[in-house]
Motif scaffolding. Structure first.
Motif, PDB file in Angstrom:
ATOM      1  N   LEU B  76       0.616  -1.538   0.139  1.00 40.27           N
ATOM      2  CA  LEU B  76      -0.311  -0.251   0.553  1.00 40.27           C
ATOM      3  C   LEU B  76       0.743   0.992  -0.216  1.00 40.27           C
ATOM      4  N   TYR B  77       2.336   1.358  -0.026  1.00 40.33           N
ATOM      5  CA  TYR B  77       2.746   2.545   0.505  1.00 40.33           C
ATOM      6  C   TYR B  77       3.330   2.807  -0.307  1.00 40.33           C
ATOM      7  N   PHE B  78       4.070   1.623  -0.825  1.00 39.93           N
ATOM      8  CA  PHE B  78       5.554   1.970  -1.975  1.00 39.93           C
ATOM      9  C   PHE B  78       4.963   1.268  -3.449  1.00 39.93           C
ATOM     10  N   VAL B  79       4.246  -0.242  -3.628  1.00 45.44           N
ATOM     11  CA  VAL B  79       3.125  -0.033  -5.062  1.00 45.44           C
ATOM     12  C   VAL B  79       1.858   0.997  -5.583  1.00 45.44           C
ATOM     13  N   VAL B  80       0.970   0.681  -4.428  1.00 47.48           N
ATOM     14  CA  VAL B  80      -0.468   1.441  -5.154  1.00 47.48           C
ATOM     15  C   VAL B  80      -0.331   2.691  -4.815  1.00 47.48           C
ATOM     16  N   GLY B  88      -4.509   9.291 -12.142  1.00 46.18           N
ATOM     17  CA  GLY B  88      -4.367  10.708 -11.623  1.00 46.18           C
ATOM     18  C   GLY B  88      -4.547  10.995 -10.170  1.00 46.18           C
ATOM     19  N   ILE B  89      -4.410   9.872  -9.053  1.00 49.68           N
ATOM     20  CA  ILE B  89      -4.816  10.368  -7.687  1.00 49.68           C
ATOM     21  C   ILE B  89      -3.089  10.674  -7.004  1.00 49.68           C
ATOM     22  N   ASN B  90      -2.792  11.660  -6.757  1.00 49.32           N
ATOM     23  CA  ASN B  90      -1.506  12.053  -6.385  1.00 49.32           C
ATOM     24  C   ASN B  90      -1.837  11.486  -4.775  1.00 49.32           C
ATOM     25  N   THR B  91      -0.384  11.059  -4.027  1.00 46.72           N
ATOM     26  CA  THR B  91      -0.632  10.532  -2.720  1.00 46.72           C
ATOM     27  C   THR B  91       0.455  11.207  -2.224  1.00 46.72           C
ATOM     28  N   ASP B  92       1.073  12.445  -2.619  1.00 49.97           N
ATOM     29  CA  ASP B  92       2.483  12.294  -2.103  1.00 49.97           C
ATOM     30  C   ASP B  92       1.975  13.318  -0.471  1.00 49.97           C
ATOM     31  N   SER B  93       0.864  13.706  -0.169  1.00 47.18           N
ATOM     32  CA  SER B  93       0.117  14.573   0.831  1.00 47.18           C
ATOM     33  C   SER B  93       0.092  13.621   2.145  1.00 47.18           C
ATOM     34  N   TRP B  94      -0.285  12.292   1.727  1.00 50.98           N
ATOM     35  CA  TRP B  94      -0.818  11.533   2.767  1.00 50.98           C
ATOM     36  C   TRP B  94       0.529  11.109   3.420  1.00 50.98           C
ATOM     37  N   ASP B  97       1.393   8.321   8.449  1.00 51.00           N
ATOM     38  CA  ASP B  97       0.075   7.480   9.539  1.00 51.00           C
ATOM     39  C   ASP B  97      -0.851   6.720   8.862  1.00 51.00           C
ATOM     40  N   MET B  98      -1.051   7.881   7.829  1.00 55.85           N
ATOM     41  CA  MET B  98      -2.346   7.323   7.279  1.00 55.85           C
ATOM     42  C   MET B  98      -2.363   6.148   6.277  1.00 55.85           C
ATOM     43  N   PHE B  99      -0.949   6.445   5.733  1.00 54.07           N
ATOM     44  CA  PHE B  99      -0.860   4.523   5.298  1.00 54.07           C
ATOM     45  C   PHE B  99      -1.080   3.651   6.039  1.00 54.07           C
ATOM     46  N   ILE B 100      -0.308   3.864   7.766  1.00 56.81           N
ATOM     47  CA  ILE B 100      -0.725   2.880   8.285  1.00 56.81           C
ATOM     48  C   ILE B 100      -1.871   2.789   8.384  1.00 56.81           C
TER      49      ILE B 100
END
Ligand SMILES: Nc1ncnc2c1ncn2[C@@H]1O[C@H](COP(=O)(O)OP(=O)(O)OP(=O)(O)O)[C@@H](O)[C@H]1O
Ligand SMILES: [Mg+2]
Lengths: 251, 234
Positions: B76-80, B88-94, B97-100
């Protein structure tokens, strides 16, 4: 008054009730007898919508419903006019004896807690359980649990109480006193339909006896008519099987 | 080496470690909330009469049971995020803790779904009939009769699930999140590996104390909600 007209019910391909019609007068006690598997329990369950009948009509007081296509509102209305006493008591396991009786009074009839508590306590006292009000069902004997079940039904002041073999799960020595209590309920003038194998009770309390076999009403009449002068061959055979010759008594 | 075990160091190290305690609590609380919600959804699917929906719920539970939490964190942290970016969804700002929280919610949801399904089924179906026979609505039956009994059955399982969730937060360090154990790794790095034994023992004690407290709370809650189940000893 309660009237059932041409009630039919199948489970899968098995038709269990093949067009049952019965009528019970206001304040009357109707006892349903019949061999195992004849559909007695299913009939009672259909009346209280614990089972959905396939077709037929049901009249209870001022409500008449088509059993095939009746709505939630009708079902609730009928259920609120009926009470059910189960073979296995059917008490709420998470509630004390007192709370079991109060539950319908507060949640369904919207009575205040004080009033519900008063009625519940009175009714439990009436069934002889004033010293067991705060017990949970697990801590009550079968006979006591069934008394709570009966108290719960009576306290709701329903138009009719349906009893499904109320004594057949009890130890033999408790059967008599429980039947006495049911007789006491009958004496209050509450309309009742009782499925039982206790023929002496039927003879004593019923003003109508219905003999069912294989999903049909074979014979209906007064206890005298059905027990002493059965017209139908199947009724005769059934009675001969369950009542030893010398205990048949005549009214 | 002159390196001996120094008990006197432990309280200070534990105090530093405890600075991360709010983060761990945050991870547990949010994961718990989401896992209960997702679990409720899958339990409803599993209990619905629909075969397809049943299969979906069963498949989810089976998949999550076999998935190591650490592997799921990495996926979920490295691949998804790579694929989300393409979509088109940028997760850089997540935040980490949110990934955990997402990972733990998804994996714990399987246990929560099983807990809800089995506790619901543990309540005798005659309880429904009894309640319907006094004229209650389906909603009232569930609220007043079925749920309280199912909840009593569920409490010990819920307690276990929460303990497991709490311990699983210690995997958060693996992507650099600063939970209790992440903090331990950080301190350890700053001390160049000195007093490592004291540090690990201290954090183990923290985990252990919290687990004991959770178990104690579970027992108390269970007692309260199963009053009608066991014979009274008055
Ligand atoms: N839910 C169900 N699904 C399938 N078949 C059922 C179901 N409930 C009852 N039956 C069948 O319906 C028939 C009638 O059952 P019912 O319980 O009404 O009989 P009964 O007259 O009450 O018998 P007893 O005197 O043994 O209580 C039986 O053959 C039973 O197997
Ligand atoms: Mg029966």
């Amino acid at each position: 008054m309660i009237k059932i007209d041409d009630l039919k019910k199948s489970f899968g391909r098995n038709q269990i009730l093949k067009g049952v019609s019965i009528e019970v007068e206001q304040g009357g006690v109707t006892v349903i007898i019949g061999p195992s598997g004849s559909g007695k329990t299913t009939l009672l369950r259909c009346i209280d919508f614990l089972e959905r009948a396939d077709s037929g009509r049901l009249t209870l007081g001022d409500i008449t419903v088509d059993l095939e296509k009746c709505h939630k509102k009708d079902i609730l209305a009928i259920r609120r006019k009926c009470a059910f006493v189960f073979q296995n008591y059917g008490l709420f396991q998470n509630k004390t004896a007192l709370e079991n009786v109060m539950e319908g009074l507060t949640v369904v009839q919207k009575k205040s807690r004080e009033e519900a508590r008063r009625i519940a306590a009175e009714t439990l006292d009436w069934v002889g359980l004033s010293d067991r009000m705060d017990y949970y069902p697990v801590n009550l004997s079968g006979g006591q649990q069934q008394r709570v079940g009966i108290a719960r039904a009576v306290a709701l002041s329903p138009d009719v109480i349906l009893f499904d073999e109320p004594t057949s799960a009890l130890d033999p020595e408790l059967v008599g006193e429980t039947l006495e209590l049911i007789k006491k309920v009958a004496n209050r003038g509450i309309t009742m339909i009782v499925v039982t194998h206790e023929m002496a009770f039927a003879q004593d309390v019923a003003n109508q006896v219905i003999f069912m076999d294989e999903g049909v009403v074979v014979e209906a009449g007064t206890p005298g008519e059905v027990f002493s002068h059965p017209k139908n061959e199947r009724t005769k055979q059934f009675l001969a099987r369950i009542i030893p010759e010398d205990t048949i008594y005549y009214i | 080496m002159g390196n001996y075990f120094d008990f006197s160091k432990i309280p200070g190290l534990m105090a530093s470690t405890m600075q991360a305690f709010p983060t761990t609590v945050k991870l547990v609380v949010w994961s718990l909330i989401f896992s209960l919600l997702i679990g409720l959804a899958f339990a409803s699917l599993a209990l619905s009469g629909n075969k397809v929906l049943n299969a979906v719920a069963k498949g989810y539970v089976a998949f999550m049971r076999g998935m190591p939490t650490l592997v799921l964190i990495f996926i979920l942290y490295f691949v998804v995020p790579v694929y989300l970016k393409k979509a088109g969804i940028n997760t850089d700002s997540w935040s980490k803790d949110m990934f955990i929280i997402i990972t733990l919610s998804l994996s714990s949801a399987a246990n929560m779904a099983e807990m809800m399904r089995s506790s619901y089924l543990a309540v005798n179906r005659y309880q429904w009939e009894a309640a319907y026979s006094v004229g209650m609505t389906g909603f009232d039956v569930f609220r007043r009769i079925i749920f309280p009994q199912a909840f009593g059955v569920a409490i010990p399982i819920l307690g276990n699930n929460i303990v497991a969730l709490f311990k699983a937060t210690s995997l958060a360090f693996s992507i650099g999140a600063l939970d209790l154990f992440g903090k331990v790794k950080l301190i350890s790095g700053r001390l160049y590996g000195l007093n490592r034994a004291e540090l690990y023992l201290g954090v183990a004690v923290i985990y252990w104390v919290v687990c004991v407290l959770l178990e104690w709370a579970t027992k108390r809650a269970e007692k309260r909600y199963t009053r009608g189940r066991k014979a009274l000893t008055v």
